[in-house]
Design an enzyme around this catalytic site. Structure first.
Site, PDB file in Angstrom:
ATOM      1  N   LYS A 114       0.866  -1.186   0.000  1.00 36.31           N
ATOM      2  CA  LYS A 114       0.000   0.000   0.000  1.00 36.31           C
ATOM      3  C   LYS A 114       0.897   1.230   0.000  1.00 36.31           C
ATOM      4  O   LYS A 114       1.442   1.636   1.023  1.00 36.31           O
ATOM      5  CB  LYS A 114      -0.904   0.005   1.231  1.00 36.31           C
ATOM      6  CG  LYS A 114      -2.125   0.840   1.034  1.00 36.31           C
ATOM      7  CD  LYS A 114      -2.245   2.102   1.652  1.00 36.31           C
ATOM      8  CE  LYS A 114      -1.769   3.191   2.312  1.00 36.31           C
ATOM      9  NZ  LYS A 114      -1.834   4.461   1.590  1.00 36.31           N
ATOM     10  N   GLU A 171       9.412   1.650  10.844  1.00 32.02           N
ATOM     11  CA  GLU A 171      10.545   2.576  10.661  1.00 32.02           C
ATOM     12  C   GLU A 171       9.914   3.948  10.641  1.00 32.02           C
ATOM     13  O   GLU A 171       9.145   4.255   9.724  1.00 32.02           O
ATOM     14  CB  GLU A 171      11.245   2.320   9.322  1.00 32.02           C
ATOM     15  CG  GLU A 171      11.611   0.891   9.030  1.00 32.02           C
ATOM     16  CD  GLU A 171      12.718   0.379   9.905  1.00 32.02           C
ATOM     17  OE1 GLU A 171      13.437   1.194  10.513  1.00 32.02           O
ATOM     18  OE2 GLU A 171      12.848  -0.849  10.008  1.00 32.02           O
ATOM     19  N   GLY A 231       2.907   4.785  13.038  1.00 37.09           N
ATOM     20  CA  GLY A 231       3.609   3.578  13.489  1.00 37.09           C
ATOM     21  C   GLY A 231       3.009   3.042  14.789  1.00 37.09           C
ATOM     22  O   GLY A 231       2.841   1.829  14.963  1.00 37.09           O
ATOM     23  N   GLY A 250       6.932   5.190   7.967  1.00 35.52           N
ATOM     24  CA  GLY A 250       6.109   6.397   7.955  1.00 35.52           C
ATOM     25  C   GLY A 250       6.284   7.150   9.258  1.00 35.52           C
ATOM     26  O   GLY A 250       7.309   7.025   9.933  1.00 35.52           O
ATOM     27  N   SER A 251       5.264   7.893   9.624  1.00 32.63           N
ATOM     28  CA  SER A 251       5.372   8.750  10.810  1.00 32.63           C
ATOM     29  C   SER A 251       5.294   7.924  12.091  1.00 32.63           C
ATOM     30  O   SER A 251       4.732   6.814  12.110  1.00 32.63           O
ATOM     31  CB  SER A 251       4.251   9.781  10.794  1.00 32.63           C
ATOM     32  OG  SER A 251       3.012   9.108  10.853  1.00 32.63           O
ATOM     33  N   THR A 252       5.821   8.494  13.150  1.00 35.20           N
ATOM     34  CA  THR A 252       5.773   7.811  14.451  1.00 35.20           C
ATOM     35  C   THR A 252       4.323   7.627  14.902  1.00 35.20           C
ATOM     36  O   THR A 252       3.962   6.568  15.441  1.00 35.20           O
ATOM     37  CB  THR A 252       6.585   8.623  15.476  1.00 35.20           C
ATOM     38  OG1 THR A 252       7.954   8.619  15.036  1.00 35.20           O
ATOM     39  CG2 THR A 252       6.512   8.022  16.860  1.00 35.20           C
ATOM     40  N   CYS A 303      13.899  10.989   6.662  1.00 37.99           N
ATOM     41  CA  CYS A 303      13.774  10.537   8.047  1.00 37.99           C
ATOM     42  C   CYS A 303      15.072  10.805   8.808  1.00 37.99           C
ATOM     43  O   CYS A 303      15.053  11.109   9.990  1.00 37.99           O
ATOM     44  CB  CYS A 303      13.443   9.060   8.081  1.00 37.99           C
ATOM     45  SG  CYS A 303      14.555   8.069   7.072  1.00 37.99           S
TER      46      CYS A 303
END
Ligand code: NAD
Length: 526
Positions: free
Chosen positions: A218, A294, A276, A271-273, A329
């Site tokens: 995705k 990650e 995540g 992606g973003s924290t 990142c």
């Protein structure tokens, strides 16, 4: 001699691209601005999803737009997948996995498929470079010299590992024979961000496929265009249909449905924290699927008074924060400078930016910095610049959207000085070209500032004092440490963070462990 054909029949899919450009990275890198523009105008991206080896659109006609951030124009409309498409893709992936058509294919044949895919990525370098460049505003030349070769190398590297994934026999009592198999997980869902679309897809998909899993990818809704081409090329390379599926759509529908799915064995997320963390919740709410995330960073770049060559450090500091428009990142967004060299550092930094950073159209080979990925990302970054001003940091460079670029979502390279580590601009990931200079007077203080962060992805250390370098490398809480360089590395380097920068590792052999599981076989010898 017994002859065995190991290679599956190649597919026939690139013909479905109306006008595949099919030019390799080396040749395409020599094109002129006019030629890039002509090829870009001729590009007809395939936007449909790819499920069970077929191109799939939505029955409802639901689509979303993807916009060129350099000029605000709609590039394409893309089918907005739903949870039904996720179900179809997972069923396809599971069916392919159970059939053994990929997982049990001769290792050498699987290796050949991934090698061929790596070659096909290079053969289609211009297609990939243009698709991602137009989609996210990344300079096309950077795609051709960076992302595309790196994506091809990722498939080659993980292809090479396939016949090296080994189990072990343990040293047990003489009445038993115990061996441990390392087997694929089954269905791996890869959910990816927009900042390096092709490359992040490669980092997620390649190890999962190499280990024998089936995949549902995705891609981010801001950068969907290159993913269907990648999945097609897998089939063209001889990969069985159904093994590599792509579903487009919003994170809150498609991404969430994958993460909550009862028949997905693993979520491999970048992606973003914030998202995540949601992935981990979804895994807990569903089938305890494995999760590696990650996520974000706020990486320190520490420049001590013992820096071997200040000009070199300045060059890396500039690239460390303005490379990929700061949408990295690992961006070196906290620049920690020994207080005694701060003024000199800032002067040289500004001069280097003036001499080397050139904002412009990503299709122009002379451009080094394109627009941010979207208007809303531009507004987010500009609002952080306002916050920095209000917090009392000193703006020493940039700080606005540049004149003459109104149609695109550009932000000038920006630098704040006199930042302290409690300010919002030092704590939060801005994900844009905004650097913050902080100072320190002793190495221990630098390490303490570096570690005073929710994140721990990467760190740079500049010193010719070997003892100090080792001590800092040991004491800084980050998954990747660079000494007298920044952003160097190759496929052997584990890529991932400490703390809220993530739980997994990309690239490197260790990644294979996260897409496989062990099985203990204990035989009683009677
Ligand atoms: P994001 O978290 O917004 O989106 C990432 C992916 O998750 C997208 O495909 C998105 O559609 C999906 N998603 C969003 N909401 C979801 C939900 N509720 N449920 C399921 N899926 C959902 O991140 P982004 O803005 O695309 O990417 C930027 C972030 O990625 C930055 O924080 C950056 O640091 C991070 N990043 C990390 C690494 C790394 O290796 N650590 C590499 C690249 C990017």
């Amino acid at each position: 001699m017994r002859h065995r054909t190991l290679l599956p029949e190649p597919g026939r899919l690139s013909s479905i691209f109306e006008k595949p450009l099919a030019m390799n990275a080396k040749n395409a890198s020599a094109l002129s601005y006019d030629e890039f523009r002509r090829y870009a105008a001729a590009l007809k991206p395939e936007t449909r999803m790819f499920i069970d080896g077929e191109l799939v659109d939505t029955d409802s006609g639901a689509r979303f737009e993807t916009v060129n951030p350099a000029n605000g124009q709609v590039l394409a409309t893309v089918p907005a997948g739903s949870s039904e498409h996720v179900d179809l893709a997972v069923v396809s992936a599971r069916k392919a996995f159970k059939s053994g058509v990929w997982a049990h294919m001769e290792p050498r044949a699987r290796m050949e498929v991934l090698y061929r895919l790596a070659n096909l990525i290079d053969e289609h370098a211009l297609d990939f470079a243009l698709l991602d460049s137009l989609d996210v505003g990344k300079p096309v030349l950077e795609m051709l010299t960076g992302d595309v070769p790196a994506a091809a190398l990722t498939f080659q590297y993980f292809g090479e590992t396939i016949d090296k994934i080994e189990g072990v026999v343990t040293n047990t009592a003489s009445d038993a024979f115990h061996y441990i198999l390392r087997q694929p997980l089954g269905v791996v869902a890869c959910v990816t961000p927009w900042n390096y679309p092709l490359l992040m897809n490669a980092w997620k998909v390649a190890p999962a496929l190499a280990a024998g899993n089936s995949v549902v990818l995705k891609p981010a809704e801001l950068s969907p265009l290159s993913s269907t081409l990648l999945a097609h090329l897998f089939v063209e390379a001889g990969g069985p249909p159904g093994v590599f599926n792509v579903v487009h759509g919003a994170g809150s529908t498609v991404g969430k449905a994958l993460a909550l799915h009862m028949d997905v064995d693993k979520i491999s997320f970048t992606g973003s924290t914030a998202v995540g963390k949601l992935m981990m919740v979804y895994a807990g709410q569903s089938n305890l699927k494995r999760v590696t995330v990650e996520t974000g960073g706020k990486s320190p770049q520490i420049i001590t008074a013992q820096v071997p060559d200040l000009d070199v450090a300045v060059t890396y500091a500039v690239n460390g924060i303005y490379g990929n428009k700061g949408e990295m990142c690992s961006a070196g967004s906290r620049i920690l400078v020994d207080v005694n060299i701060r003024d000199e550092f800032i002067e040289r930094f500004k001069a280097k930016v003036g001499a080397t950073v050139r904002l412009g159209d990503p299709l122009d080979p002379a451009t080094t910095m394109g627009p941010l990925v979207s208007r809303s990302q531009q507004q987010k970054v500009l609002s952080y610049i306002d916050i920095g001003r209000k917090e009392g940091a000193e703006l020493v460079l940039g700080g606005n959207s540049p004149e003459g670029f109104d149609a695109g979502s550009y932000v000038t390279p920006t630098l704040f000085s006199r930042v302290n580590n409690q300010m919002q601009i030092a704590k939060e990931e801005i994900f844009g070209p905004v650097g913050a200079v902080l100072t320190f007077s002793a190495i221990d203080e630098a390490v303490a500032i570096a570690n005073d962060s929710a994140f721990g992805l990467a760190a740079g250390i500049w010193t010719s004092d070997v003892n100090a370098a080792h001590k800092m490398a040991r004491d800084i809480d980050a998954g990747v440490i660079w000494v007298n360089c920044f952003d160097h590395g190759d496929m052997t380097q584990p890529w991932g963070g400490f703390k809220q920068s993530g739980t997994g590792r990309d690239k490197c052999l260790e990644t294979l462990l996260t897409v496989t599981q062990t099985k203990s076989v204990w035989m009683h010898l009677g």
